[in-house]
Write an enzyme that holds these catalytic residues in place. Structure first.
Site, PDB file in Angstrom:
ATOM      1  CG  ASP A  29      -1.798   1.173   1.337  1.00  0.00           C
ATOM      2  OD1 ASP A  29      -2.328   1.596   0.304  1.00  0.00           O
ATOM      3  OD2 ASP A  29      -1.960   1.701   2.447  1.00  0.00           O
ATOM      4  CB  THR A  54      -2.129   6.294   2.101  1.00  0.00           C
ATOM      5  OG1 THR A  54      -2.302   6.849   0.799  1.00  0.00           O
ATOM      6  CG2 THR A  54      -2.423   7.339   3.151  1.00  0.00           C
TER       7      THR A  54
END
Length: 1140
Positions: A330, A332
């Site tokens: 991922d 963020t």
């Protein structure tokens, strides 16, 4: 299988305890370990299920557990609380029943989103009586995983109301800047959209586990073959030789050669069952448990600031950490910190942000460096930091361009301000970088204070000024800029514009040519440091022209045909001949060590794919900041088509570019025909390429007819970034790679939107970050920072894999060697199922004599230290290729064992054949031969262990020498007169030890046997090192040559790189807050009258210049009090979506 025949006297020649004791121990330890894992996971689930929420029950609010919330319940949420279930928003504390939510756990976005309840339910407010009497009926779609869509109706008071996604709060969201809200539970538990996206929890097994299972089945087959051979041998022996013994060994009634061979088969199943590794699985579990503790105890993976150690949440996957080929990450919260910082800027051709020494050299900014003192500004954000004194001096000296620069930042935005008490400002911005810009202007003396639909109030160097807001030309992905038209208190009209420099440069006045060139140089420097840039410009407007333009804008915005085109032309018309002010440079702060970690993992031939819910531009910016995407790449392909045919064409074009003449996909047709999926091999290409694909295109690329084509194209690229993807798509990408690539995958994330891919990957890693604990609870391993991943893989993972492979090779070697001696002995005992060893030795061989040394090697061995592992990440590659343990390695191990067993049987046999003691007595009895053989066996396997071990510690020394000592102590004890007198039937080898081992020729036999056992191993290793050394051999040679551990790596300074690519400002992917700003929906009650002490007071001269932004994080906001909405009649000139 072996226990039941063992209790039949006519079959077994061994006591029952030789099998039962090891079996019970194995089952007990395995059960205890699995119980501990289950208990830990149950505790994690219980922690979430027992969270508290206020539920409306029988007309009153009661605190209840999440697990007890049911569909139809009305619950109350308060500021900063997680949403318990999928809710229909009924009412809130905010005007017009608005709530602000953060969806970082769902889609990775940290900007706030607005939801609004129906007016008919919002009128209930916080009245418990009205809410308890609510008797509406909701009809909606069944549970599904679509996060962006909801369809339903509410029937209430005889009316039917439409429900859409704007009225639904999804589980996983966080309530922000909203004092309270009430919601009706629509979906709960596993039916929520969040859980529908999480995927199924599957039991994860390592590739070594699967290989071991296959090998055990093969071993069972091999055992059956050996027993069959010996049974046939018994049949032949009984026919040819057995009849000669019937005179003094008469056969029982009904027993013939055939029946004897049948009994012999089962007898040898019992004797040779040690070839089946009963204790293998419990030893593996102990090793994994020990290596899991090493991960948790590693201080170098402990994050002191958050007091978060690394955690191994499962103990069954450690060695798989040393075989990772693909990492799915991922963005963020995993790669970034969710914090934007105002780092640098260029104003009127002068660059600000760097700190120079007295010689004019740029200094690296560190935490120890003094920052600017903004105490002169009572409204400054105390968290903001800046280190360049010259910018503050320019503000202080009233430089007109600098003042205009920050005035633009304070006016041209859609940020909303909240001031709960005097001077305590909190900004809520649609994107965190827009909030960072407004915060920067605030600290440099241009404070955005408040706004209404018609005005913007700012404080300029202590003087409060109110600008009339005449129009907002909002941002979208095509325009890539936004503008505001304001009238100053003096009546001057001005247009302020900010946007991507490539867009603004086309609209500048010709007089800005020279300034544009200088600014471009600064922008290239900023982009070279991975900063996100934004150009700023303005334009003074003529009153008459604006009045005429305003009329045309009104006509265009109310047109029934070609409205969008007409508005675009008007925007283009007024946004031209702009005057350039400068540009900003914002850093989307990466977590510490992200770039270095990615670089190390790339050297280890690990491919990293970024799967993020963020928009394409943001994902690209982070890709360049992390050095995953680089200017030096041959090409970065962008796949953003909106139809299957276009996506397929873009993928094929990319593949043809990377590998001209590449064959069409040969795997798709086979898959369509119903065959099982084929392994897609890696394809060699020249050059380095990157691939960026958005969510819409990815949905088509993951279809069955196109998935292999997408996979082949993606695997040719060095870096793959998938943006705007849903949680389910993340899992689908991981499953695609698992299905078609013979590789081990790892997924790492920190939010609930990452749970699905964490569960789908072979190994899931959760980061305990700013997006809750959902990812951690679903993960196999967790820690606080992405940078710890390189230590988890390159050190702990590689060591665990190396130790496990050494253990398996050694374990099979010693067990096969032990068992094969029985096989050879059968040819010399008439296939009578007589054991060659004492039955106590058979019982204790794996439990006592060889257990601790192999565990010591499997827990503490390391080929090189951790620092050398980082120095040479290429050491990780053999694990990806399964070079240390495979079916081939197993066959080699079996052949080695066969050779050693021949030596261990025939050398002692030959040494004792027709041999007498020094006093003339016969030595060649069965018990002496058994003792000599088992002594040679124990010493030979210990020597082999010493050759396999690369790293000797005090513990391993104690284990190895202690086990040898234990063997001789136990042997002399069990073969003593005392044990025989006490337990006559159990210890028949009376005096064998002292009578045999006091002969010099016995010790010479032991020495010769040991040398012959290890000689082929030494010869093979010498030739391999000399002729075809492995990467481990070469690195260990370097270690020996260094004669000391390498010095600790020096701290890396931030490298400057030139770049022609400028990362644009990361506005939201959707249209901005322009409509909300001008709609009067968001407004609150006016704050308390401000004290007279802060009405226009002029500027303070008593400040010490310094500065650099500590950052703007949209999550750090306090709750918002409910406020009244003031009516107004001014018609606003907004962007595209004008309301009729």
């Amino acid at each position: 299988m072996c226990f039941f025949p063992q209790v039949i006297p006519s079959i077994s020649s061994l006591s029952w305890f030789t099998t039962v004791v090891p079996l019970v121990l194995v089952l007990f330890v395995t059960a205890a370990k699995d119980a501990i894992d289950d208990i830990n996971r149950h505790r994690s689930d219980k922690k979430v299920n027992n969270r508290k929420v206020q539920v409306l029950i029988n007309g009153e609010l009661r605190s209840d557990k999440w697990m007890d919330v049911q569909v139809g319940d009305i619950i109350k949420l308060e500021n900063n609380q997680f949403v318990t279930a999928d809710l229909l928003l009924l009412s809130s504390s905010e005007p017009l029943n608005l709530v602000y939510i953060e969806t970082a756990e769902l889609d990775g976005e940290t900007n706030l989103k607005v939801k609004q309840a129906l007016t008919v339910t919002g009128d209930m407010g916080d009245s418990v009586t009205a809410l308890a009497a609510f008797n509406g009926e909701v009809r909606c779609e069944p549970p599904n995983n679509r996060l962006d869509r909801f369809a339903g109706t509410l029937s209430f008071s005889g009316q039917k109301y439409s429900l859409d996604n704007e009225k639904i709060l999804l589980r996983g969201c966080t309530l922000r800047n909203t004092e309270w809200c009430f919601g009706l539970v629509i979906f709960g538990g596993q039916e929520t959209k969040l859980m529908q996206n999480c995927g199924k929890t599957t039991f994860k097994r390592t590739s070594i586990d699967r290989l071991m299972n296959e090998l055990v089945l093969c071993i069972f087959g091999f055992l059956a073959i050996m027993c069959a051979i010996l049974a046939i041998g018994n049949y032949i022996w009984e026919l040819q030789e057995g009849s000669k013994f019937t005179v003094f060994l008469p056969r029982e009634e009904g027993v013939n050669a055939a029946f004897s061979s049948f009994l012999t088969f089962w007898s040898y199943v019992i004797i040779l069952n040690t070839v089946v590794p009963i204790s293998l699985y419990v030893s593996v579990e102990i090793i994994r448990l020990g290596n899991s503790f090493f991960i948790e105890w590693d201080r170098k993976m402990y994050h002191a600031r958050t007091d978060t150690p690394a955690e191994a949440r499962t103990t069954t996957l450690n060695e798989e950490l040393g075989q990772i080929k693909y990492i799915f990450s991922d963005k963020t919260g995993t790669l970034t910190q969710n914090i934007m910082t105002f780092n640098k800027c260029t104003i009127n051709g002068k660059s600000y942000g760097d700190v120079m020494d007295h010689t004019g050299q740029t200094l690296e900014i560190t935490a120890d460096m003094d920052s600017v003192d903004f105490s002169f500004n009572p409204l400054a954000d105390p968290k903001f930091q800046f280190h360049d004194h010259s910018l503050v001096e320019a503000v202080k000296l009233e430089n007109p361009e600098v003042h205009a620069f920050f005035r633009l930042l304070a006016l041209c935005h859609t940020v909303m301000a909240e001031e709960k008490k005097e001077g305590d400002l909190h900004y809520q911005a649609q994107s965190p970088d827009e909030g960072a810009l407004v915060t920067a202007a605030r600290n440099f003396g241009f404070v955005f204070r408040s706004r209404t639909p018609e005005t913007v109030t700012i404080v300029e160097m202590g003087v409060q000024r109110v600008y009339q807001l005449l129009a907002i030309l909002d941002f979208d992905n095509v325009r890539k800029r936004m503008s505001v038209i304001v009238r100053s208190p003096e009546g001057k009209l001005c247009l302020y514009c900010k946007g991507a420099d490539t867009i603004l440069y086309e609209r500048l006045h010709q007089s800005c040519k020279k300034l544009m060139d200088v600014t471009t140089e600064h922008l290239n420097e900023f982009a070279g440091e991975g900063l996100r840039t934004l150009a700023l410009a303005y334009k003074d407007l003529d009153e008459a022209y604006f009045t005429e333009w305003k009329q045309r804008h009104h006509e265009a915005s109310t047109a029934l045909e070609d409205r969008e085109e007409r508005l675009d032309k008007l925007y283009e018309e007024i946004e031209k001949d702009l005057m350039l002010l400068g540009a900003t440079a914002i850093e989307d702060k990466l977590q510490d060590g992200v770039a270095e970690t990615i670089e190390q993992l790339a050297k280890a031939d690990i491919k990293i794919w970024v799967l993020t819910g963020d928009k394409q531009e943001t994902a690209e910016n982070i890709g360049y900041s992390c050095n995953m995407l680089r200017e030096e790449m041959n090409e970065v392909f962008i796949v953003a088509a909106n139809s299957p045919e276009s996506v397929r064409e873009e993928l094929r074009k990319a593949r043809t570019t990377m590998k001209p003449g590449a064959e069409e996909d040969m795997y798709v047709s086979k898959r369509i025909l119903g065959n099982s999926p084929k392994i897609v091999p890696d394809e060699v290409i020249n050059g380095e390429y990157g691939l960026v694909i958005n969510g819409h295109s990815l949905a088509y690329a993951l279809e069955a007819s196109m998935e292999v084509e997408f996979l082949r194209t993606a695997c040719m690229c060095k870096t793959v970034i998938c943006c705007r993807v849903t949680p389910l798509q993340k899992a689908q990408v991981v499953e695609l790679v698992k299905r078609y690539k013979k590789a081990v995958t790892l997924a790492i994330g920190d939010g609930a939107n990452d749970v699905s891919m964490i569960k789908a990957a072979h190994i899931g890693v959760g980061i305990s970050g700013q997006e809750g604990m959902q990812a951690v609870l679903a993960s196999d391993y967790s820690f606080a920072q992405f940078r710890f991943l390189q230590r988890l893989l390159l050190v702990h993972g590689r060591w665990s894999y190396l130790r496990m492979c050494k253990f398996l090779r050694y374990f099979f070697y010693k067990n096969f060697t032990f068992t094969f001696v029985h096989f050879w002995y059968a040819f010399f005992c008439g296939f009578s199922a007589q054991t060659v060893y004492d039955e106590w030795f058979i019982t204790l061989f794996n439990l006592v004599y060889t257990a601790l040394p192999v565990l010591g090697m499997s827990l503490f061995d390391q080929d090189v230290s951790d620092s050398w592992s980082f120095e040479f990440p290429q050491l990780y590659v053999p694990g990806q290729l399964n070079l240390y343990f495979s079916k081939t390695a197993f066959v080699k191990c079996a052949l080695h064992s066969c050779y050693c067993s021949l030596v261990l049987f025939f050398i002692p046999y030959g040494a004792m054949y027709d041999t007498v003691r020094y006093d003339g007595k016969d030595v060649a009895d069965y018990q002496s031969f058994a003792l000599l053989t088992q002594t040679c066996l124990v010493i030979a396997v210990c020597i082999q262990l010493g050759l396999d071990m690369s790293y000797w510690t005090v513990v391993t020394h104690v284990f190895v020498w202690g086990s040898l000592t234990m063997y001789f102590v136990v042997t002399f004890t069990m073969y003593s007169n005392g044990m025989y007198l006490i337990f006559t039937a159990s210890f028949p080898f009376i005096g064998s030890a002292r009578n045999t081992l006091n002969q010099p020729n016995m010790w010479l036999t032991i020495l010769l046997t040991s040398i012959l056992c290890v000689l082929p191993v030494l010869t093979h290793r010498f030739l391999v090192i000399q002729l075809k050394p492995t990467i481990n051999d070469r690195v260990r040679l370097k270690v020996l040559q260094a004669k000391a551990a390498p010095p600790p790596p020096s701290k890396r300074t931030r490298m400057r790189r030139t770049s022609t690519r400028r990362s644009g400002y990361a506005f939201s992917h959707a249209q901005g807050y322009g409509d909300l700003v001008t709609s009067r929906r968001y407004l609150h009650r006016p704050v308390k009258p401000r004290s007279g002490g802060f009405t226009p007071t002029g500027r303070s001269l008593g400040f010490s210049p310094t500065g650099r932004s500590a950052g703007y994080s949209p999550t750090e906001r306090n709750q918002n009090p409910k406020q009244e909405v003031e009516a107004t009649s001014l018609q606003m000139y907004r962007t595209r979506d004008m309301a009729f």
